[in-house]
Design a protein around this motif. Structure first.
Motif, PDB file in Angstrom:
ATOM      1  N   UNK A  52       0.813  -1.205   0.000  1.00 39.92           N
ATOM      2  CA  UNK A  52       0.000   0.000   0.000  1.00 39.92           C
ATOM      3  C   UNK A  52       0.846   1.253   0.000  1.00 39.92           C
ATOM      4  N   UNK A  53       0.282   2.330  -0.525  1.00 43.53           N
ATOM      5  CA  UNK A  53       1.004   3.586  -0.554  1.00 43.53           C
ATOM      6  C   UNK A  53       2.246   3.554  -1.412  1.00 43.53           C
ATOM      7  N   UNK A  54       2.299   2.630  -2.353  1.00 42.79           N
ATOM      8  CA  UNK A  54       3.464   2.497  -3.218  1.00 42.79           C
ATOM      9  C   UNK A  54       4.615   1.751  -2.601  1.00 42.79           C
ATOM     10  N   UNK A  55       4.474   1.323  -1.344  1.00 39.31           N
ATOM     11  CA  UNK A  55       5.550   0.587  -0.677  1.00 39.31           C
ATOM     12  C   UNK A  55       5.520  -0.885  -1.035  1.00 39.31           C
ATOM     13  N   UNK A  56       6.677  -1.501  -1.003  1.00 37.16           N
ATOM     14  CA  UNK A  56       6.783  -2.934  -1.274  1.00 37.16           C
ATOM     15  C   UNK A  56       8.068  -3.455  -0.665  1.00 37.16           C
ATOM     16  N   UNK A  57       8.118  -4.766  -0.515  1.00 41.79           N
ATOM     17  CA  UNK A  57       9.319  -5.409   0.016  1.00 41.79           C
ATOM     18  C   UNK A  57       9.638  -6.623  -0.834  1.00 41.79           C
ATOM     19  N   UNK A  58      10.920  -6.773  -1.204  1.00 44.22           N
ATOM     20  CA  UNK A  58      11.389  -7.884  -2.011  1.00 44.22           C
ATOM     21  C   UNK A  58      12.008  -8.928  -1.087  1.00 44.22           C
ATOM     22  N   UNK A  59      11.438 -10.121  -1.103  1.00 43.52           N
ATOM     23  CA  UNK A  59      11.954 -11.245  -0.318  1.00 43.52           C
ATOM     24  C   UNK A  59      12.830 -12.034  -1.265  1.00 43.52           C
ATOM     25  N   UNK A  60      14.158 -11.796  -1.215  1.00 46.59           N
ATOM     26  CA  UNK A  60      15.020 -12.257  -2.299  1.00 46.59           C
ATOM     27  C   UNK A  60      15.803 -13.531  -1.993  1.00 46.59           C
ATOM     28  N   UNK A  61      15.359 -14.284  -1.001  1.00 46.44           N
ATOM     29  CA  UNK A  61      15.911 -15.616  -0.784  1.00 46.44           C
ATOM     30  C   UNK A  61      17.415 -15.634  -0.674  1.00 46.44           C
ATOM     31  N   UNK A  62      18.068 -16.437  -1.533  1.00 52.05           N
ATOM     32  CA  UNK A  62      19.522 -16.576  -1.500  1.00 52.05           C
ATOM     33  C   UNK A  62      20.190 -15.919  -2.695  1.00 52.05           C
ATOM     34  N   UNK A  63      19.540 -14.931  -3.301  1.00 42.73           N
ATOM     35  CA  UNK A  63      20.215 -14.176  -4.355  1.00 42.73           C
ATOM     36  C   UNK A  63      21.444 -13.472  -3.788  1.00 42.73           C
ATOM     37  N   UNK A  64      21.369 -13.095  -2.511  1.00 41.90           N
ATOM     38  CA  UNK A  64      22.501 -12.547  -1.759  1.00 41.90           C
ATOM     39  C   UNK A  64      22.585 -13.322  -0.443  1.00 41.90           C
ATOM     40  N   UNK A  65      23.798 -13.645  -0.021  1.00 42.77           N
ATOM     41  CA  UNK A  65      23.982 -14.315   1.268  1.00 42.77           C
ATOM     42  C   UNK A  65      24.555 -13.387   2.332  1.00 42.77           C
ATOM     43  N   UNK A  66      25.097 -12.258   1.917  1.00 43.07           N
ATOM     44  CA  UNK A  66      25.716 -11.323   2.842  1.00 43.07           C
ATOM     45  C   UNK A  66      25.609  -9.921   2.252  1.00 43.07           C
ATOM     46  N   UNK A  67      25.506  -8.880   3.088  1.00 44.20           N
ATOM     47  CA  UNK A  67      25.473  -7.514   2.550  1.00 44.20           C
ATOM     48  C   UNK A  67      26.704  -7.163   1.725  1.00 44.20           C
ATOM     49  N   UNK A  68      27.819  -7.864   1.932  1.00 43.04           N
ATOM     50  CA  UNK A  68      29.000  -7.609   1.116  1.00 43.04           C
ATOM     51  C   UNK A  68      28.696  -7.804  -0.363  1.00 43.04           C
ATOM     52  N   UNK A  69      27.786  -8.736  -0.681  1.00 38.72           N
ATOM     53  CA  UNK A  69      27.439  -9.001  -2.072  1.00 38.72           C
ATOM     54  C   UNK A  69      26.475  -7.969  -2.643  1.00 38.72           C
ATOM     55  N   UNK A  70      25.776  -7.243  -1.776  1.00 37.99           N
ATOM     56  CA  UNK A  70      24.956  -6.130  -2.247  1.00 37.99           C
ATOM     57  C   UNK A  70      25.866  -5.016  -2.761  1.00 37.99           C
ATOM     58  N   UNK A  71      26.901  -4.702  -2.000  1.00 41.17           N
ATOM     59  CA  UNK A  71      27.859  -3.677  -2.414  1.00 41.17           C
ATOM     60  C   UNK A  71      28.761  -4.169  -3.537  1.00 41.17           C
ATOM     61  N   UNK A  72      28.976  -5.494  -3.581  1.00 41.36           N
ATOM     62  CA  UNK A  72      29.850  -6.097  -4.596  1.00 41.36           C
ATOM     63  C   UNK A  72      29.116  -7.277  -5.245  1.00 41.36           C
ATOM     64  N   UNK A  73      28.146  -6.984  -6.114  1.00 33.94           N
ATOM     65  CA  UNK A  73      27.360  -8.072  -6.705  1.00 33.94           C
ATOM     66  C   UNK A  73      28.176  -9.017  -7.575  1.00 33.94           C
TER      67      UNK A  73
END
Length: 347
Positions: free
Chosen positions: A260-281
């Motif tokens: 609602x209100x344009x908000x959403x959340x992505x439940x991305x499973x094991x596409x990333x295992x650590x935040x290090x991979x978010x910064x370094x995909x």
């Protein structure tokens, strides 16, 4: 393919986890009956701030967005071996980010299910590790707290409408069925539809994916009798659509929850295992089955996560499961209320 009854024909958008199935008793922090008094007052329990540490196991945390309440129902404690599980991450990274490392020197990574509640509907995304174990080359683990955690949250299994799987690795399917001596496995959530992407199910069912597959007798066979398959873009339940993000496994799925209100959340499973991979995909995980597809999936997800009013949920990001990707391209945890402490700990 068999589709969920309420599925809409939405347009398409654009080494595996090696675990051994073993029986074992869980080493758990007791969950006394009901929620603590702090939760009734809308507070965090003492010692559990609204944003936890990457180096610790996840508390049972909840985030409310619009008309949706999301709760991380923790089942298991895991710690990933930096070399065996995350060989692409340079050792210098961990030296420069000691706050992302557990006291053991491994990477804290809980497992469990995400309970999505909207009105009277309850969706559970993934069901944790259960009695499965990581092999020593990948890390250490102990699970089996999912149903006990739900009881502490006063959620009865029969009130869950839908169970949807991001993928079929054993740390996401462990508590799908229960067994008793001399009896066939039964659904742990007896009234729920069990949903998985067709692109994920077929390779496992045809024995093309062996390492990391769930138990044939305790999961695959009973699942074959009840599953509903979906395709990319399918609506798995009201307000939740599937985005196929293959690579970690053949039909690995991200679930996009509108709030609602344009908000959403992505439940991305094991596409990333650590935040290090978010910064370094560009840093894949050792268990990924197809690195090229993982990198493409991450580009898609990062573009989505950078959109306004978009949040992410990560099963394995220590005690920072809920977050957002900032303009700097990094994972930023968002405050999420701690309902209970981590229900299970490693020795």
């Amino acid at each position: 393919m068999t589709e969920p009854p309420d599925q809409q024909n939405a347009p398409s958008r654009r080494g595996v986890l090696r675990t051994a199935v073993v029986a074992g008793a869980a080493l758990a922090v007791p969950l006394a009956g009901g929620l603590p008094q702090a939760e009734a007052r809308g507070e965090n329990p003492p010692g559990h701030p609204s944003t936890g540490s990457l180096g610790d196991q996840s508390a049972v945390r909840s985030l409310t967005l619009g008309d949706v309440r999301l709760t991380y129902v923790v089942d298991a404690a895991m710690e990933l071996d930096r070399t065996g599980f995350l060989p692409a991450v340079p050792s210098s990274y961990w030296e420069q980010h000691p706050e992302e490392v557990a006291p053991s020197g491994r990477i804290a990574a809980s497992a469990g299910g995400l309970l999505v509640e909207r009105g009277h509907r309850r969706l559970l995304i993934d069901v944790g590790l259960g009695a499965n174990l990581l092999p020593p080359s990948l890390g250490v683990s102990r699970g089996g707290a999912l149903l006990r955690t739900l009881r502490a949250l006063r959620v009865r299994p029969e009130t869950v409408d839908t169970v949807a799987f991001t993928h079929l690795h054993t740390d996401h399917t462990g508590m799908g069925f229960t067994t008793a001596p001399g009896r066939a496995p039964r659904k742990a959530f007896p009234r729920a539809g069990y949903l998985v992407a067709g692109a994920e199910w077929e390779p496992f069912w045809e024995h093309r994916i062996k390492v990391g597959a769930p138990s044939w007798d305790d999961f695959m066979l009973p699942m074959s009798k009840v599953l509903r398959r979906f395709d990319d873009g399918a609506r798995v339940c009201p307000g939740v659509t599937a985005l196929i993000t293959p690579g970690h496994s053949p039909g690995h799925t991200t679930f996009v929850v509108s709030a609602g209100g344009g908000r959403r959340i992505l439940v991305f499973g094991d596409a990333f295992h650590t935040p290090a991979q978010v910064a370094h995909p560009e840093w894949p995980s050792g268990p990924d089955t197809d690195v090229d597809k993982v990198l493409r999936a991450r580009r898609t997800l990062l573009a989505e996560l950078r959109r306004p009013h978009t949040y992410g949920f990560a099963f394995h990001f220590g005690d920072q499961a809920f977050g957002r990707v900032g303009d700097d391209g990094r994972w930023h945890p968002v405050p999420a209320r701690a309902l209970l402490p981590a229900p299970i700990r490693l020795p």
